[in-house]
Design an enzyme around this catalytic site. Structure first.
Site: not given
Ligand SMILES: [Zn+2]
Length: 921
Positions: A326-327, A330, A349
């Site tokens: 996830h990170e 980003h 998000e």
């Molecule tokens: Zn996030």
């Protein structure tokens, strides 16, 4: 940012509502930032040099410069090298205002604060191993005076200087330019004493990418390092660094492997490469959220980095894999293209959660991952949509942005992105993503920009689809069917509606991709013949056996042709939209789908629907003092799930898991937590009695030989075997206790140990205390494992759990200042123990209200999340509501309450300014 599963001066000023419709571009832009950060005992001194110019977008208006700043002591301010006199600026709570500034200039400020007193854990704060930052959403203003909003993008260089022994690692975003002993030469100009202090050292970092301040990060700490390399597909070699607290290196290897795996995945699936020479991750024990995607320097809660076979469960491993991904994802969806304002939070998000979900679907069992996503959505987001905090995926207003890192923005936001992929197909979605990056790389944009890229890349109209961003609430899709044997037509009549939410009385129809299959008597999918106008363009159905119906109006008929027999409709396959689908199935139709639906998700769904029906019937029976009925067909279907478990053990384990007590409460008009608990236990015991031999057999059969591996296959076997153990343990007799206790002592990995301990924590036998004290003795030095020990006690359904939880707050290992620890006891009790939180005498409410008040003095973010446990208080009977109201009022009437908690409690009581805000559409 990944939510986690949180000041000193309190804000007494009246809370201010911030509205999306009031958005205006910033009056000034900041081109570059240079920070000199001097870390000394009990203080940090930050010297900032900002290159600032008026924003041409404001049409040449002459406005004062207003900078954000919180809990900072301003030591000096100068413009273009001239120190400002006291009358030339004003520093008050929250702002530094300079009335007269040139059109373009260099501003220097020197400010001081004490990071060791920062219990809010926003800005620069102390954790066990040193100092770290958390700037999203508005933490950078606690480090220096700045225009702290995401549409102000600047390049940053940072020079850190600190004691070498105490802070051997000095890190910031980007690339390391220089480092050295003592203090940097540029600092000597001031000429003060001790500048060449040999006990100190320094490092200078530069981030070549312009970024919003929320992505700023720096670290000064004592950490150990794991290094690796990654060669991107274009041949660039990148250095990967993973920093952990001393003594934890043996728990870092899995996260590093996960990082490399997700980097490759993003190249393969989206064509996105790492754009940095080095990528760093720092894991710390004190962290409000799950993790943070700061450019090139991710900072993580240890919970999502550390994993070792004996101390982490399969689910922990899964969490590490998912959050690391996830990170990392980003870096493109959030960092390279960022949000214009915080109303657009779901732009980064929702999209990034969708990306990590797809990654998990590729790496693990796709149906099982999907089931878990939907279960979470129903347990968290559906109640949010039905409660006082209901808001659109792109909210219209907020008081405290930290309260809007919600399941709606994240999980429903991801469902909205998933619907684009369903409507446009995989390739169409990729075309949209490519255009999005081509248009907006390096910009701060909106959800509408994302939608426009999807529409333009595919030549489709997504105007009506935009309502998913502006309308709150969970749409209900009612479906009825009519079969015409003479003409061999089958007609589904679909109506959609959406209940009013705060500020939005009436909703317009959504665009709902409704994936449908028709299952015949033999359990096969019938071929689908339907007018193409009923379907979305470009949708590829599952070998012609799944159609994605284009539901766009309040009421529509969908006519299927050449249907030789009356089928059972399989609706909302794969959970193709975040809605509640309703159809009046008979029990036997549901057991038919449970057995034969070609869509694995809907096989699971049919079992859940039947279980909910039985359990709600059971609740009625318990209240009426009559017998709860479990239809033989359901029991037999569950029996087959166990017998056929080896086909897909992970899936079977999901099927054996009954709907949660919280979700069952949502299914009732007036929830009765006690009757729900009793009904659920009775159903489990009925199945356990009937199939005890099978469960015991499965428990033995699915044991995983050899060394531990967290792979999907092994984890699936453990999931089924531990589900079997939980059924046997529900009997809570001497044999089942002995079995669980033996398993606890023999377990060689944390998954099996925790499964057994959970059974024992819900058992009235003497083994319970023995196992709990053995566990604590063994693991008292591993914080993440001690969290599990608190949690397993806080979530027990045994009588006396509240007293136990209260006593645990006095335990030497309990620490209200540590967010993970606070959550392991308080949040676990309030959100995952409905039986005791919603105790009829109000004792659970009173205790949690006291804890919210105490926690709010330290950490408002974590406190307001705890207060959210009261969201659904109006779902209960008069007696409980009276207790909950009193508890909420006791919080509201507390002196010096933070804006965070005040907003949540205000909304719950219906007195918040937001509740009168009207919808934009
Ligand atoms: Zn996030």
């Amino acid at each position: 940012m990944q939510r986690g599963p949180f000041h000193f001066p309190m804000r007494d000023a009246p809370a201010q509502v911030i509205n999306l419709k009031d958005y205006t571009p910033p009056a000034f832009l900041i081109e570059s930032v240079a920070l000199d950060v001097d870390i000394q005992p009990a203080q940090a001194i930050v010297h900032a040099t900002l290159k600032i110019a008026r924003n041409p977008a404001r049409g040449g208006a002459i406005e004062p410069l207003v900078l954000d700043g919180e809990d900072l002591e301003l030591l000096s301010a100068s413009i273009d090298g001239r120190k400002l006199a006291p009358g030339e600026y004003r520093a008050d709570e929250g702002h530094l205002t300079i009335a007269k500034v040139p059109d373009s200039f260099t501003l220097e400020t020197v400010a001081r604060f004490d990071p060791w007193k920062n219990t809010k854990l926003e800005g620069l704060y102390a954790t066990k191993s040193g100092l770290v930052t958390q700037c999203e959403a508005e933490g950078f203003r606690r480090i220096t005076y700045f225009i702290d909003r995401p549409d102000v993008m600047a390049t940053y260089s940072v020079t850190l200087c600190a004691d070498k022994a105490q802070f051997p690692r000095l890190l910031a975003n980007g690339n390391l330019l220089a480092s050295g002993e003592g203090e940097p030469a540029s600092w000597f100009a001031a000429g003060s004493e001790g500048r060449a202090d040999g006990r100190r050292h320094w490092a200078r970092w530069q981030d070549p990418f312009p970024k919003p301040s929320y992505l700023f990060a720096m670290v000064a700490a004592n950490l150990e390092l794991l290094e690796d390399h990654f060669t991107t597909r274009s041949g660039k070699k990148a250095l990967l660094q993973l920093y952990v607290e001393p003594g934890k290196l043996d728990q870092a290897g899995f996260a590093m492997q996960a990082l490399k795996k997700c980097m490759r995945w993003d190249e393969d699936v989206f064509g996105l490469e790492l754009d940095l020479e080095r990528f760093m991750i720092v894991a710390v024990s004190d962290f409000n959220a799950g993790a943070m995607e700061n450019k090139g320097l991710n900072i993580f809660n240890t919970k999502y980095i550390l994993a070792r076979a004996d101390s982490a469960t399969d689910y922990d491993y899964f969490g590490v894999d998912k959050v690391v991904a996830h990170e990392y994802f980003h870096n493109w969806t959030g960092n390279r293209v960022t949000c214009r304002d915080w109303f657009q939070l779901s732009l980064k998000e929702g999209l990034t959660v969708y990306r990590d979900q797809e990654y998990s679907g590729d790496e693990y069992s796709r149906p099982v991952v999907r089931i878990q996503e939907v279960r979470d959505l129903r347990n968290r987001q559906f109640p949010e949509d039905a409660g006082p905090m209901a808001h659109a995926v792109r909210p219209e207003s907020y008081v405290e942005i930290n309260n809007f890192y919600t399941s709606t923005v994240y999980d429903k936001g991801a469902e909205v992105v998933r619907m684009y992929a369903t409507l446009l197909g995989k390739e169409g979605f990729r075309r949209g993503m490519d255009l999005y990056f081509k248009r907006h790389d390096g910009q701060a944009v909106t959800c509408d920009d994302f939608r426009a890229a999807m529409a333009d890349a595919n030549g489709v109209d997504l105007e009506q689809f935009g309502r998913w961003y502006s309308q709150a609430g969970t749409p209900v899709v009612d479906v009825s069917a009519k079969y015409d044997g003479t003409n061999e037509t089958y007609t589904l009549t679909v109506t959609q509606s959406c209940a009013p939410t705060p500020g939005q009385a009436a909703k317009k129809p959504f665009v709902i991709p409704l994936a449908v299959g028709l299952v015949d008597l033999d359990g096969h999918d019938l071929p689908i013949n339907i007018d193409s106008a009923s379907l979305f363009d470009g949708v590829r159905s599952n070998g012609g056996r799944t159609a994605v119906l284009a539901v766009t109006q309040e009421r529509q008929d969908f006519v299927f042709h050449q249907v030789p027999e009356q089928p059972v409709p399989s609706l909302l396959r794969g959970f193709s939209a975040p809605v509640q689908a309703k159809f009046d199935y008979t029990d036997s139709e549901l057991t038919h789908l449970m057995a034969y639906d070609s869509d694995a998700f809907n096989r699971w769904e049919a079992g859940q629907a039947l279980a909910i029906r039985i359990l709600l019937g059971g609740v009625k029976a318990i209240r009426a003092g009559t017998q709860m009925e479990v239809p033989l067909a359901f029991a037999e279907a569950m029996g087959r799930v166990i017998s056929d478990g080896s086909r897909d053990p992970a899936f079977a384990a999901e099927c054996l898991q009954m709907p949660s007590e919280g979700y069952l409460a949502e299914c009732m008009d007036v929830a009765d937590p006690e009757a729900i608990h009793i009904a659920r236990m009775r159903l489990v015991r009925e199945l356990a009695t009937r199939y005890r031999t099978r469960f015991e057999g499965a428990f033995r059969h699915f044991a995983v030989p050899g060394p531990y591996s967290p792979d999907a296959h092994a984890a699936g076997r453990r999931a089924l075997r531990n589900a079997a153990l939980s059924y046997v343990s529900a009997m809570d007799d001497a044999t089942s206790r002995a079995l669980a206790f033996l398993e606890y002592r023999r377990a060689e990995n944390m998954t099996d140990a925790m499964a057994a301990l959970t059974c024992l924590a819900n058992s009235a036998g003497a083994e319970r205390e023995r196992a709990l004290s053995m566990f604590y003795e063994k693991w008292k030095d591993e914080a993440l494992v001690v969290d599990k020990w608190f949690r397993v006690q806080a979530t027990s359904w045994l009588p006396g759990t509240l007293d136990r939880a209260k006593a645990l707050t006095k335990h030497a290992a309990f620490d209200l200042k540590n967010p993970n620890r606070a959550r392991s006891l308080l949040h676990s009790f309030a959100t995952d123990n409905p039986l005791h939180f919603h105790a009829g005498d109000g004792s659970g409410y009173r205790w949690i209200a006291e804890q919210v008040i105490e926690l709010d003095r330290l950490n408002p973010q974590v406190a307001s999340r705890l207060a959210r446990a009261f969201d659904r208080w109006k779902k209960y009977d008069e007696g409980r509501m009276a207790h909950a109201r009193k508890a909420l009022e006791s919080i509201r009437d507390t002196q010096g309450l933070s804006g965070n908690v005040a907003e949540v409690v205000g909304r719950a009581l219906g007195t918040d300014p937001n509740s009168s805000v009207k919808a934009a559409e």
